[in-house]
Design an enzyme around this catalytic site. Structure first.
Site, PDB file in Angstrom:
ATOM      1  N   GLU A 126      36.979  -1.861  26.593  1.00 36.00           N
ATOM      2  CA  GLU A 126      36.836  -1.151  27.862  1.00 36.00           C
ATOM      3  C   GLU A 126      35.357  -1.019  28.230  1.00 36.00           C
ATOM      4  O   GLU A 126      34.791   0.072  28.283  1.00 36.00           O
ATOM      5  CB  GLU A 126      37.530   0.208  27.771  1.00 36.00           C
ATOM      6  CG  GLU A 126      39.031   0.033  27.596  1.00 36.00           C
ATOM      7  CD  GLU A 126      39.785   1.295  27.177  1.00 36.00           C
ATOM      8  OE1 GLU A 126      40.995   1.191  26.940  1.00 36.00           O
ATOM      9  OE2 GLU A 126      39.155   2.362  27.088  1.00 36.00           O
ATOM     10  N   HIS A 184      37.482   2.509  22.871  1.00 33.91           N
ATOM     11  CA  HIS A 184      38.165   1.222  22.903  1.00 33.91           C
ATOM     12  C   HIS A 184      37.161   0.153  23.299  1.00 33.91           C
ATOM     13  O   HIS A 184      36.679   0.133  24.432  1.00 33.91           O
ATOM     14  CB  HIS A 184      39.324   1.263  23.905  1.00 33.91           C
ATOM     15  CG  HIS A 184      40.409   2.190  23.471  1.00 33.91           C
ATOM     16  ND1 HIS A 184      41.053   3.053  24.321  1.00 33.91           N
ATOM     17  CD2 HIS A 184      40.944   2.401  22.239  1.00 33.91           C
ATOM     18  CE1 HIS A 184      41.953   3.744  23.635  1.00 33.91           C
ATOM     19  NE2 HIS A 184      41.906   3.374  22.376  1.00 33.91           N
ATOM     20  N   HIS A 202      37.265   5.940  29.664  1.00 34.65           N
ATOM     21  CA  HIS A 202      38.079   4.778  29.282  1.00 34.65           C
ATOM     22  C   HIS A 202      38.166   3.777  30.423  1.00 34.65           C
ATOM     23  O   HIS A 202      37.744   4.046  31.537  1.00 34.65           O
ATOM     24  CB  HIS A 202      39.513   5.226  28.932  1.00 34.65           C
ATOM     25  CG  HIS A 202      39.645   5.876  27.605  1.00 34.65           C
ATOM     26  ND1 HIS A 202      40.261   5.274  26.547  1.00 34.65           N
ATOM     27  CD2 HIS A 202      39.217   7.083  27.172  1.00 34.65           C
ATOM     28  CE1 HIS A 202      40.233   6.084  25.499  1.00 34.65           C
ATOM     29  NE2 HIS A 202      39.594   7.190  25.857  1.00 34.65           N
ATOM     30  N   GLU A 230      39.738   7.412  33.454  1.00 29.45           N
ATOM     31  CA  GLU A 230      40.159   6.015  33.413  1.00 29.45           C
ATOM     32  C   GLU A 230      39.555   5.265  34.584  1.00 29.45           C
ATOM     33  O   GLU A 230      39.730   5.654  35.733  1.00 29.45           O
ATOM     34  CB  GLU A 230      41.686   5.928  33.519  1.00 29.45           C
ATOM     35  CG  GLU A 230      42.453   6.652  32.422  1.00 29.45           C
ATOM     36  CD  GLU A 230      42.617   5.806  31.174  1.00 29.45           C
ATOM     37  OE1 GLU A 230      42.020   4.709  31.103  1.00 29.45           O
ATOM     38  OE2 GLU A 230      43.351   6.248  30.265  1.00 29.45           O
TER      39      GLU A 230
HETATM   40 ZN   LIG Z   1      41.092   3.350  26.405  1.00 31.46          ZN
END
Ligand SMILES: [Zn+2]
Length: 1085
Positions: free
Chosen positions: A752, A749, A846, A931
């Protein structure tokens, strides 16, 4: 008194009520009922409703009202009781219609408009009847609005209860949109505003706040229809509300009026389409095999009613959705199924990505050959793609993407002067690798004079690397921070405090745009589609200048709203008309010490960490040249709330404003603002080259290869890191070839960027000479794909690739043409699996926009089944608990990491993410998403601080370190290692007493101010109907006659004792039973 046998006291009472014919008996029953219900809790009323209480009251009402001489001795207490009971009966409207009570009550009201006490009782009953929209419509058709509205008087000191009851009943009638439109058509909106103003003007001692609140509530209902909102605006409502609310602000007792008024103004603010030519991205890219305008079918912005992401990966998660329903409960889908999605023979191509397995290390003593073979793939790829692919890239052509021209208007002698202007980078930092002499020597002089030493960064190398990067827009400018480099500031940065009522303050400013236009400029000062508005210094001396046509830049348009306020519009992801969050732009031409307000007006998500202490980041060129090359958290008065803009295409969705105020340090500086610390593709490529050159090739086996080309022809790098064998002896080669693999990926992504900083920490640590890193290299072969979505990163996307798809939703069946990086990463993993080298660990890095801390998502069959409440007997299912080891270690060694935020549940909606597919299809037990917060931590030593790049890089290092615990039994322990890694190695396997959390629980308390404004129910809170009714019942202000007052005395003891007691017991016991609670009877004796 004949009740069905076996029925309890309540049934007997209700039966008596309907059948008693005489007033005396009815009154007694009503008194007992009221006494019973008043003493207990709501549960007693609900029990009575379940026994037909509402119907009994309605029937009694109809019977009493229809007799020859209706007696208010009976009707009044009946109406009161009906209001109290009906208030708790969702079906009361329907029941009232069935018993023909609706119009009857309306008639009673008509007959009693001059009797305030009776009128109030009727109004409350009308109010509760309107809980059913059809009932409200029925009354509306029978002139109910007219009758009720007439009782809302202008300011008075008498019969306030009745006036408020009338406002509440009118509000209730407006639950029906048909009634709303009728009210608008009949001109009631103007009257409502006049009434509101009148009560405001005459309420000098603030005694009528309940009525004023009720009027606001009523206008909220009006504003639920577009006709209502338009009428409120047309009749001067915005101005009236704004003016009156300003006077509230100084009076504490009026605070309860401010919020409803502000929300009402937000609701009425006329919708304005975002001022852009089209919702589509300014950048489009022809996709192979698809019509040029094929992407028009893109769904556009998500319906804003859906909520924001829990980031692993549904972009707009509905938080109200039942999470448990999303858990995978099919055991077959929870079992590993390592079986390729493509023919085995296609996997052969990935042999080349395992050079360490085939290298014979005969050259171990001479590093020269290693150097030569290093980067072999990358270089040949670069040449190939420049010769071939580039031309088909975009209308601009990829090869012209880097301006090679030299601006001869700016000779070298003017370096000093231009350093302080925006032109600084424009004129001197054109990223040309083969520009003419004068130009590059200027860069040299700058670097000599001002350059800071930033580890693993080299501006010249960056500039030349960036010239190979292929962008759709054909970038010719480097953003200064990427070129010059960034060092984390020395000080730790606390989360920003939210000033009280900051949103209210901003909303007032927004509303003033509509009301007083003298200071409104509304001038476009930057537009990606208009070259004349791209940072030229002429023409707008009193404006800031903006620019974003550089790698990872994202700003589509800037509009100067007031002299120091700018609306900013973000560009959609390429080929799409959605996914707004990431921003990165340059701003210059500022005056020092002046607060500038910036509003990013097309944000998509329902909430933001910016409401909870998160700040954007800022980089000042001037500061950098003075030795402080830092991205710093910046911005005050930050707030995130739903605004009045809508997409131009008319889609039914909504936008949010992220507003922040920046006060710049220097006059005429060049600054950069970003959602988070930028990390470009050219940054990555530069870092990889520097790392490659930094390692000792005799000790560290480092290979940078091209996994595949992206759609735009950029290289997706795969890096192999492991230790060179101790010697070229078979034993050592054998040890190398049997090391387990660890596969790490990041930045699927593009928005990010935190994931890239964490990955940078991982890579630098793995290449370092730290003894733990040495042990890790001896224990594992690392396969790292640090940027899975280069094209997205380069072109400033937030979420998608050039195909406008979320690549982390493509893992189940990746398309080789449209999602090449995912297709080949998965193919490579299959290849490892097919040669018996299934990775020990897979982790995809992420960033998480809704939560604090850093945490892991993993996969556990058993935990998923337990959590879902599945009846499958999990005792017979075998599962290795090793998936928890890394999180346990990280909880101990990584300050930003939070075990409590981790989760090992497999969700259906995540079936196509890397984590789930690699776990299930490749059979990797330890398959994770890591994350990292954009904001900061709410636990550990970083509690209350925002994360910087230092903390993110540290996290990447700690993640690498944690891998050592998986191999504790097979690593070589040197004294140096033991000294450096005692914390790691002292680990025991005690299971931490943590429960895995539901990852969709919002970890934030409710925002102190409403982000949305569509619902007004919360604002007006619980209804105080009971209190009002009770006062009316015992009221002596109306003259109902002595006799009647005696009869309505609630302490009636004239009912046979057995009946009263029986009823009480039934109510107590039955309601106690059905609620599993013991309800005390003490009130009755
Ligand atoms: Zn992500």
């Amino acid at each position: 008194m004949a009740a069905p046998s076996g029925s309890g006291g309540v049934e007997v009472l209700l039966n008596t009520l309907q059948t008693a014919g005489d007033n005396e008996s009815m009154l007694k029953v009503l008194n007992v009922l009221d006494e019973l219900l008043s003493a207990g809790t709501d549960r007693r009323i609900h029990y009575m409703i379940s026994k037909g209480g509402s119907e009994a009251l309605l029937t009694a009402l109809v019977n009493s009202a229809r007799c020859h001489t209706p007696s208010y001795t009976i009707l009044l207490p009946l109406l009161h009781l009906l209001a109290k009971v009906g208030h708790r009966d969702r079906q009361i409207g329907v029941k009232a219609e069935k018993t023909d009570a609706v119009l009857l009550v309306l008639d009673l009201l008509r007959q009693n408009v001059t009797n305030p006490r009776r009128a109030a009782a009727c109004l409350w009953v009308i109010q509760v009847f309107c809980s059913s929209v059809t009932t409200a419509v029925l009354m509306g058709r029978n002139r109910g609005l007219y009758v009720v509205f007439k009782l809302i008087s202008s300011h008075t000191t008498k019969h306030l209860r009745t006036v408020k009851a009338a406002v509440d009943a009118f509000t209730a009638l407006l639950r029906s949109k048909v009634n709303c439109r009728t009210a608008v058509a009949k001109g009631y909106v103007s009257d409502l505003l006049k009434l509101y103003e009148d009560w405001h003007n005459n309420d000098a001692s603030f005694e009528n706040i309940p009525i004023r609140r009720a009027l606001l509530h009523c206008m909220h209902r009006v504003a639920n229809t577009s006709a209502g909102r338009e009428a409120l605006v047309a009749e001067g409502g915005m101005s009236l509300l704004f003016q009156t609310t300003q006077t509230f602000l100084t009076v504490k007792t009026l605070e309860s009026l401010v919020e409803p008024a502000v929300q009402l103004m937000r609701k009425c603010y006329p919708k304005v389409p975002i001022p852009v030519t089209s919702d589509k991205s300014v950048y489009s890219f022809p996709l192979p095999g698809r019509p040029v305008d094929g992407w028009v079918a893109d769904l556009g912005p998500y319906d804003g009613s859906l909520e924001d992401d829990s980031d692993e990966d549904t972009e707009n998660e509905d938080p109200d959705k039942d999470y448990e329903d999303d858990l995978e409960t099919d055991v077959n889908k929870l079992r590993p199924r390592p079986e390729p999605d493509r023919p085995l023979e296609q996997l052969g191509q990935y042999v080349r990505l395992c050079p360490e397995l085939h290298h014979d290390f005969q050259d171990l003593d001479s590093s020269s050959e290693l150097d030569e073979s290093s980067d072999e793939d990358e270089n040949s790829r670069g040449r190939r793609s420049q010769a071939g692919k580039g031309e088909s890239l975009s209308p601009n052509g990829s090869d012209s993407s880097i301006s090679l021209g030299v601006d001869d208007k700016n000779p070298g002698s003017e370096v000093e002067r231009h350093l302080q202007t925006r032109d600084f980078q424009k004129h001197y930092l054109n990223c040309s690798e083969n520009s003419q002499e004068g130009h590059s020597s200027m860069v040299d002089r700058l670097l000599e004079k001002y350059g800071t030493c930033i580890p693993n960064h080299d501006p010249r190398l960056y500039a030349s690397t960036a010239s190979d990067t292929k962008s759709i827009a054909g970038y010719s400018i480097l953003a200064f921070p990427d070129f010059w480099g960034h060092l984390p500031p020395q000080i730790q940065e606390p989360m920003a405090k939210r000033p009280p009522h900051v949103q209210r303050k901003k909303v007032f400013e927004d509303i003033q745009r509509l009301l007083s236009t003298e200071d409104i400029i509304n001038k476009d000062v930057f537009d990606l589609e208009d070259p004349s508005l791209q940072g030229s210094t002429e023409g707008c001396p009193n404006s800031l200048r903006f620019f974003s046509k550089f790698e990872s830049g994202n700003l589509r348009k800037a509009i100067q709203v007031r002299s120091h306020e700018y609306d900013l519009i973000l560009n959609a992801d390429v080929n799409s008309s959605a996914h707004y969050q990431w921003f990165y732009f340059e701003v210059s031409g500022m005056v020092a010490g002046v607060p500038y307000r910036f509003n990013v007006i097309n944000c998509e998500k329902g909430n933001s960490q910016c409401n909870y202490g998160m700040q954007p980041v800022l980089y000042s060129v001037r500061e950098a040249l003075e030795g402080r090359a830092h991205w710093v958290r910046s911005g005050s008065e930050i707030s995130y709330y739903r605004n009045h803009f809508c997409p131009g295409g008319g889609q039914n969705s909504q936008f949010y404003t992220l507003t922040f105020t920046v006060t710049f340090l220097h006059d005429d500086d060049v600054c950069y603002l970003a959602y988070h610390y930028p990390y470009t593709y050219s940054n990555l490529q530069t870092h990889l080259k520097m790392l490659e050159n930094s390692v000792d090739p005799r000790k560290v086996f480092f290979r940078r290869q091209n996994l595949c080309d992206t759609l735009a022809g950029n290289s997706c790098s795969l890096v192999t890191i492991t230790a060179c064998p101790a010697s070229k002896a078979w034993k050592d080669l054998h040890q190398l070839r049997n090391r387990p693999c660890v596969v790490l990926t990041a930045r699927v992504h593009p928005g990010e960027s935190n994931a890239s900083w964490v990955m940078k920490g991982t890579l630098e640590f793995l290449c370092s000479d730290d003894p733990v890193a040495e042990s890790l290299r001896e224990a594992y072969i690392f396969k790292v794909i640090p940027m899975l979505n280069p094209d997205g990163v380069i072109n400033g996307n937030n979420r998608c690739s050039l195909s406008a798809e979320d690549l982390n939703r493509q893992w189940l069946k990746p398309d080789p043409i449209l999602s090449p990086t995912i297709y080949h990463t998965k193919g490579f993993l299959y290849y490892l699996n097919s040669i018996g080298r299934t990775p020990l660990v897979f982790c995809d890095y992420h960033g998480h926009s809704r939560k604090k801390n850093v945490f892991l998502y993993g996969c556990s069959m058993k935990e998923t089944l337990w959590q879902s409440g599945s009846t499958i007997n999990t005792a017979s299912l075998k599962e290795d608990p090793g998936y928890r080891t890394i999180a346990k270690t990280l909880d101990r060694i990584a300050p930003a990491f939070s075990f409590n935020n981790c989760n090992y549940l497999v969700e259906k909606s995540r079936a196509s993410t890397a984590r789930v597919v690699v776990w299930r299809e490749i059979g990797v037990l330890r398959s994770f998403t890591m994350e990292s917060t954009y904001n900061g931590c709410n636990q550990g030593i970083y509690k209350g601080l925002q994360t910087g790049t230092r903390e993110l890089e540290e996290m990447g290092m700690k993640f690498s370190q944690s891998l050592l615990t998986l191999r504790r039994n097979s690593i070589q322990y040197s004294s140096r290692l033991i000294h450096n890694a005692s914390a790691l190695l002292d680990l025991d396997d005690r299971l931490l007493d943590h429960k895995s959390n539901n990852c969709f629980e919002d970890d934030e308390p409710p925002c102190p101010e409403e982000i949305q404004y569509s619902s007004c129910t919360d604002l007006f809170g619980a209804n105080d109907l009971d209190t009002e009714v009770n006062v009316n019942m015992s009221s002596i202000e109306e003259d109902e006659g002595k006799n009647e007052r005696r009869l309505t005395d609630r302490k009636s003891q004239q009912l046979p004792h057995f009946l009263q007691q029986d009823a009480m017991e039934t109510l107590s016991i039955k309601s106690g039973q059905c609620n599993n609670m013991d309800i005390s009877n003490r009130y009755f004796y």
